[in-house]
Design a protein around this motif. Structure first.
Motif, mmCIF file in Angstrom:
data_model
loop_
_atom_site.group_PDB
_atom_site.id
_atom_site.type_symbol
_atom_site.label_atom_id
_atom_site.label_comp_id
_atom_site.label_asym_id
_atom_site.label_seq_id
_atom_site.Cartn_x
_atom_site.Cartn_y
_atom_site.Cartn_z
ATOM 1 N N SER A 106 -29.260 -14.363 66.280
ATOM 2 C CA SER A 106 -30.593 -14.970 66.169
ATOM 3 C C SER A 106 -31.359 -14.415 64.980
ATOM 4 N N PHE A 107 -32.127 -15.282 64.323
ATOM 5 C CA PHE A 107 -32.950 -14.876 63.189
ATOM 6 C C PHE A 107 -34.214 -14.126 63.611
ATOM 7 N N ARG A 108 -34.456 -13.990 64.913
ATOM 8 C CA ARG A 108 -35.623 -13.246 65.370
ATOM 9 C C ARG A 108 -35.238 -11.860 65.919
ATOM 10 N N SER A 109 -33.965 -11.568 65.965
ATOM 11 C CA SER A 109 -33.484 -10.334 66.573
ATOM 12 C C SER A 109 -33.274 -9.243 65.527
ATOM 13 N N PRO A 110 -33.973 -8.106 65.650
ATOM 14 C CA PRO A 110 -33.733 -7.018 64.693
ATOM 15 C C PRO A 110 -32.323 -6.466 64.805
ATOM 16 N N TYR A 111 -31.757 -6.484 65.988
ATOM 17 C CA TYR A 111 -30.396 -5.978 66.154
ATOM 18 C C TYR A 111 -29.377 -6.927 65.522
ATOM 19 N N SER A 112 -29.679 -8.216 65.526
ATOM 20 C CA SER A 112 -28.831 -9.154 64.789
ATOM 21 C C SER A 112 -28.876 -8.836 63.302
ATOM 22 N N ASP A 148 -12.385 -14.240 74.902
ATOM 23 C CA ASP A 148 -13.184 -14.474 76.115
ATOM 24 C C ASP A 148 -13.879 -13.224 76.655
ATOM 25 N N GLU A 149 -13.866 -12.138 75.902
ATOM 26 C CA GLU A 149 -14.548 -10.918 76.339
ATOM 27 C C GLU A 149 -15.826 -10.718 75.524
ATOM 28 N N PRO A 150 -17.001 -10.693 76.171
ATOM 29 C CA PRO A 150 -18.242 -10.486 75.433
ATOM 30 C C PRO A 150 -18.516 -9.003 75.202
ATOM 31 N N LEU A 151 -19.041 -8.712 74.015
ATOM 32 C CA LEU A 151 -19.504 -7.363 73.692
ATOM 33 C C LEU A 151 -20.912 -7.513 73.135
ATOM 34 N N PHE A 152 -21.885 -7.012 73.875
ATOM 35 C CA PHE A 152 -23.285 -7.223 73.543
ATOM 36 C C PHE A 152 -23.868 -6.008 72.831
ATOM 37 N N GLY A 153 -24.523 -6.271 71.711
ATOM 38 C CA GLY A 153 -25.291 -5.232 71.049
ATOM 39 C C GLY A 153 -24.707 -4.798 69.723
ATOM 40 N N GLN A 154 -25.602 -4.440 68.807
ATOM 41 C CA GLN A 154 -25.193 -3.968 67.486
ATOM 42 C C GLN A 154 -24.337 -2.711 67.577
ATOM 43 N N ASP A 155 -24.552 -1.927 68.617
ATOM 44 C CA ASP A 155 -23.817 -0.676 68.775
ATOM 45 C C ASP A 155 -22.484 -0.858 69.493
ATOM 46 N N ARG A 156 -22.041 -2.097 69.650
ATOM 47 C CA ARG A 156 -20.742 -2.345 70.277
ATOM 48 C C ARG A 156 -19.676 -2.772 69.265
ATOM 49 N N VAL A 157 -19.978 -2.681 67.984
ATOM 50 C CA VAL A 157 -18.996 -3.070 66.979
ATOM 51 C C VAL A 157 -17.799 -2.122 66.998
ATOM 52 N N LEU A 175 -29.305 -5.960 62.007
ATOM 53 C CA LEU A 175 -28.609 -4.702 61.752
ATOM 54 C C LEU A 175 -27.090 -4.828 61.828
ATOM 55 N N VAL A 176 -26.576 -5.820 62.558
ATOM 56 C CA VAL A 176 -25.141 -5.878 62.813
ATOM 57 C C VAL A 176 -24.345 -6.513 61.679
ATOM 58 N N VAL A 177 -24.987 -7.287 60.803
ATOM 59 C CA VAL A 177 -24.227 -8.088 59.831
ATOM 60 C C VAL A 177 -23.345 -7.249 58.915
ATOM 61 N N PRO A 178 -23.836 -6.160 58.305
ATOM 62 C CA PRO A 178 -22.928 -5.382 57.450
ATOM 63 C C PRO A 178 -21.694 -4.884 58.179
ATOM 64 N N ASP A 179 -21.849 -4.525 59.457
ATOM 65 C CA ASP A 179 -20.689 -4.077 60.237
ATOM 66 C C ASP A 179 -19.697 -5.210 60.463
ATOM 67 N N GLY A 193 -27.864 -12.437 75.569
ATOM 68 C CA GLY A 193 -28.606 -11.817 74.469
ATOM 69 C C GLY A 193 -27.845 -11.867 73.161
ATOM 70 N N VAL A 194 -28.506 -11.343 72.129
ATOM 71 C CA VAL A 194 -27.913 -11.285 70.791
ATOM 72 C C VAL A 194 -28.144 -9.894 70.193
ATOM 73 N N PRO A 195 -27.209 -9.478 69.332
ATOM 74 C CA PRO A 195 -25.958 -10.163 69.017
ATOM 75 C C PRO A 195 -24.912 -9.936 70.105
ATOM 76 N N THR A 196 -24.215 -10.997 70.452
ATOM 77 C CA THR A 196 -23.070 -10.905 71.351
ATOM 78 C C THR A 196 -21.832 -11.360 70.599
ATOM 79 N N MET A 197 -20.845 -10.491 70.535
ATOM 80 C CA MET A 197 -19.571 -10.817 69.927
ATOM 81 C C MET A 197 -18.576 -11.138 71.036
ATOM 82 N N VAL A 198 -17.810 -12.206 70.864
ATOM 83 C CA VAL A 198 -16.838 -12.608 71.878
ATOM 84 C C VAL A 198 -15.453 -12.677 71.237
ATOM 85 N N PHE A 199 -14.536 -11.899 71.799
ATOM 86 C CA PHE A 199 -13.147 -11.888 71.337
ATOM 87 C C PHE A 199 -12.243 -12.123 72.532
#
Length: 214
Positions: free
Chosen positions: A10-16, A191-200, A18-22, A183-189
């Motif tokens: 989301s463009f409104r999420s600060p954690y979104s 079928d497994e969701p991983l929520f949060g910038q600190d879950r990379v 933060l996650v892009v470079p990772d 929530g965002v950011p949620t990464m899905v690999f």
């Protein structure tokens, strides 16, 4: 055929922001396609149930924590946003019916993804919004930021005018819900969701276990 990591963002999420470079680094390190799937923020999707005007703890903590996290990572998060992508009264927590920014931003993210530069667009634009840029929506600031990744803002705006981008956004909402998170950011690999910038790092571990490291 490449494996996919879907990124609900989301463009409104600060954690979104933060996650892009990772995610860009992850894309470089693994044989995996990272697909940006822009969604509208919770304030727009669930305005009635999300905010209690009598309890400001959650928004206050998000501001404090995202600024701290950004400082630690060297990716500044500066408040107040000027303007905030979502028009909202933080005294009453009411979200305005008039939203001049967030729908356009989200559609532009969809179009940039269609043109193969979704993550780059998300990273540059969110760094502008959360980096303390005043009046990012006016003049040439926005267009110059988009030019840095080889896209043309006017062409993107033309593409979303009357396009079916809202349908992609709604599809992303449904896919995020089906993943088991909201929530965002949620990464899905796989079928497994991983929520949060600190879950990379956890996601990297999953990709390594799947044998996808280059």
């Amino acid at each position: 055929m490449s494996d996919f990591v879907d990124v609900f963002w989301s463009f409104r999420s600060p954690y979104s922001r933060l996650v892009v470079p990772d995610l860009l680094k992850l894309r470089d390190d693994f044989h995996v396609t990272v697909r940006l799937r822009p969604v509208l923020p919770l304030a727009i999707r669930f305005p009635q149930s999300l905010f209690d005007p009598n309890d400001k703890r959650a928004p206050k903590y998000i501001v404090r924590d995202s600024m701290r996290r950004g400082q630690m990572l060297g990716r500044p998060v500066v408040y107040p946003l000027q303007p905030d992508p979502v028009v909202q009264d933080f005294t009453t927590m009411k979200v305005s019916d008039h939203q001049p920014h967030i729908h356009r931003l989200t559609k532009l993210g969809v179009e940039a993804t269609r043109q193969g530069k979704g993550l780059e667009f998300a990273g540059h634009v969110s760094a502008m919004i959360f980096g303390g840029t005043q009046g990012w929506d006016k003049g040439s600031i926005f267009s110059q930021t988009v030019e840095e990744i080889g896209l043309d803002l006017a062409a993107l705006d033309n593409a979303i005018e009357g396009g079916d981008h809202a349908e992609d956004i709604e599809s992303n909402h449904k896919a995020l819900d089906a993943s088991g998170h909201w929530g965002v950011p949620t990464m899905v690999f796989r079928d497994e969701p991983l929520f949060g910038q600190d879950r990379v790092d956890t996601l990297r571990w999953r990709l390594e276990n799947a044998g996808l490291a280059r």
